[in-house]
Design a protein around this motif. Structure first.
Motif: not given
Length: 476
Positions: A463-470
């Motif tokens: 599962q790939v889920n990085y909506p807020d990562c920077n």
């Protein structure tokens, strides 16, 4: 005596006639169409459309077809073919390309493979600022004159050399050009100032892979036009731009990237001077006609079920920065290290929402870079981040800049002392470029970067889920 006089008169008439005929030829208006692409990065699909367009044009006028470099790296069909890169050479041969400058990514596969691909090409290679003498790779022409009917066009090739702070190399893996010598393009270009007259050419074109504007301390197409105005045209690449402009009376063109566009330059030439010039950037994605035979060949190359295997799921669209978070997390977990780094230029694609395939991972990480683990102190990591002057995606730590210093914390927000030793996992391209900041010996891993990410999705977390990562840092 009379016979001699008659003979001299006859010779005079012949010479005068030839001279007048040459003058007529020189003053004749000549027509030429130049088609060009740049930075296709392994993309094959639109070549069947290009062949259709070019074949039609050849029925009407003189045609030369050129490429401004970076023909490889970016499409797993080409990059992972048993003969790496061969599908691209095969398709370009079938289209009928005349000439290509060597781009920085032509070196990505290493010397042996580049040797084979250059030898298989039916078109000429040009690059004036490279010397292959100590390698197996055949030397390209510095310049080459292409003749079609009564039109002669000379192309000078140049490639960028901004791949390292310590070496003069293009932006490719330094370990793959160890036996090849490069010169800064600005240090060689003046050697070719008079080539047009030497070749008796109708046109003199800089076929470059430098980028449109390289700034004050380097050479790009803008700087060539401003500082070395002896070219009739500049056809460029490397910066992936759509360029149709004139600087210092010299037209400059670039067709974008990834084979989305085909540049078409229509010229009339008289007395070795451009009289008229018309430019069109053909949108290949909306062009509907194609060469059926070439399309069949390309479809056969694309028929690789392995690339369509579903290995994960993305919960949303991920831009390159978010992909960078996923990329470095995947490396960290699969390599089982404390921290990982990835250069921004090595993340080549975004990630769409939905099922993730092997193809998408190879598009994100196309360069077949290896992976390696180092033991480094926090102080050494800081020196690398400051000294490299570059930006990186990272995972496993927090990095902050405080004035002229860097603070590194663990994921629980605790400052990690400079003397602490961390295991650092990265692609081998980074220590090759920034060798002064890494230990001399690292633990080389068996998987490439793309293979490492695929392993992560298959064995750790699909599962790939990085909506807020920077997780990006560049020392300012």
């Amino acid at each position: 005596m009379k016979k001699i006089s008659i003979f001299l008169v006859a010779v005079f008439i012949i010479i005068t006639g030839c001279s007048e005929e040459n003058e007529v030829i020189q003053s004749k208006v000549k027509n030429l169409t130049i088609f060009f692409i740049n930075d296709q990065h392994g993309q094959l699909n639109n070549f069947s459309k290009i062949k259709h367009i070019i074949d039609l044009e050849k029925q009407e006028t003189n045609v030369i077809t050129v490429c401004s470099g970076d023909i490889f790296s970016g499409n797993p069909v080409v990059d992972n073919h048993p003969q790496k890169g061969y599908p691209m050479i095969d398709v370009m041969n079938r289209v009928g390309f005349d000439i290509s400058v060597i781009g920085n990514h032509e070196f990505d596969y290493g010397e042996s493979i580049l040797t084979d691909r250059m030898n298989q090409a039916n078109f000429d290679w040009v690059c004036a600022n490279v010397d292959m003498e100590n390698s197996s790779v055949p030397d390209p022409f510095e310049y080459q004159t292409i003749s079609v009917e009564d039109v002669k066009v000379t192309f000078l090739g140049l490639v960028e050399t901004n791949g390292s702070d310590t070496k003069t190399i293009p932006s490719t893996h330094p370990w793959r050009v160890k036996n090849i010598t490069f010169e800064r393009p600005e240090n060689v270009i003046t050697k070719y100032a008079n080539i047009k007259s030497q070749e008796n050419a109708d046109l003199y074109i800089a076929l470059t892979h430098l980028g449109f504007d390289a700034g004050r301390n380097s050479l790009g197409d803008t700087q060539i036009a401003e500082q070395y105005p002896y070219f009739d045209l500049i056809i460029g690449g490397h910066s992936h731009q759509k360029i149709n402009t004139t600087i210092n009376t010299i037209p400059i063109f670039q067709s974008g990237a990834n084979l989305n566009g085909l540049g078409k330059i229509e010229l009339t030439i008289k007395d070795k001077t451009v009289q008229t010039i018309d430019y069109e950037l053909i949108d290949l994605n909306t062009y509907s006609e194609y060469d059926a035979d070439l399309k069949t060949i390309i479809d056969d190359y694309n028929d690789l079920p392995y690339l369509n295997e579903v290995i994960g799921y993305a919960h949303s669209y991920h831009n390159k920065s978010q992909v960078g978070c996923f990329y470095t997390d995947a490396l960290k977990n699969t390599m089982n290290v404390d921290v990982t780094f990835q250069n921004t230029g090595g993340v080549r694609s975004t990630l769409n929402k939905g099922e993730i395939t092997n193809r998408e991972i190879f598009e994100i990480s196309p360069f077949n870079n290896g992976t390696v683990i180092y033991e480094m102190s926090v102080a050494e990591i800081k020196n690398f981040l400051i000294g490299s002057k570059s930006g990186f995606y990272y995972s496993g730590i927090q990095i902050e800049q405080s004035g002229n210093t860097i603070v590194i914390k663990d994921l629980n927000n605790n400052i990690i002392p400079n003397t602490s030793i961390l295991s650092v996992g990265t692609i081998d391209y980074i220590p090759a470029v920034y060798e002064n900041y890494f230990p001399s010996n690292g633990n080389i891993q068996t998987l490439t970067a793309a293979e490492t990410i695929i392993s992560y999705l298959k064995n750790y977390n699909s599962q790939v889920n990085y909506p807020d990562c920077n997780n990006y840092f560049r020392f300012q």
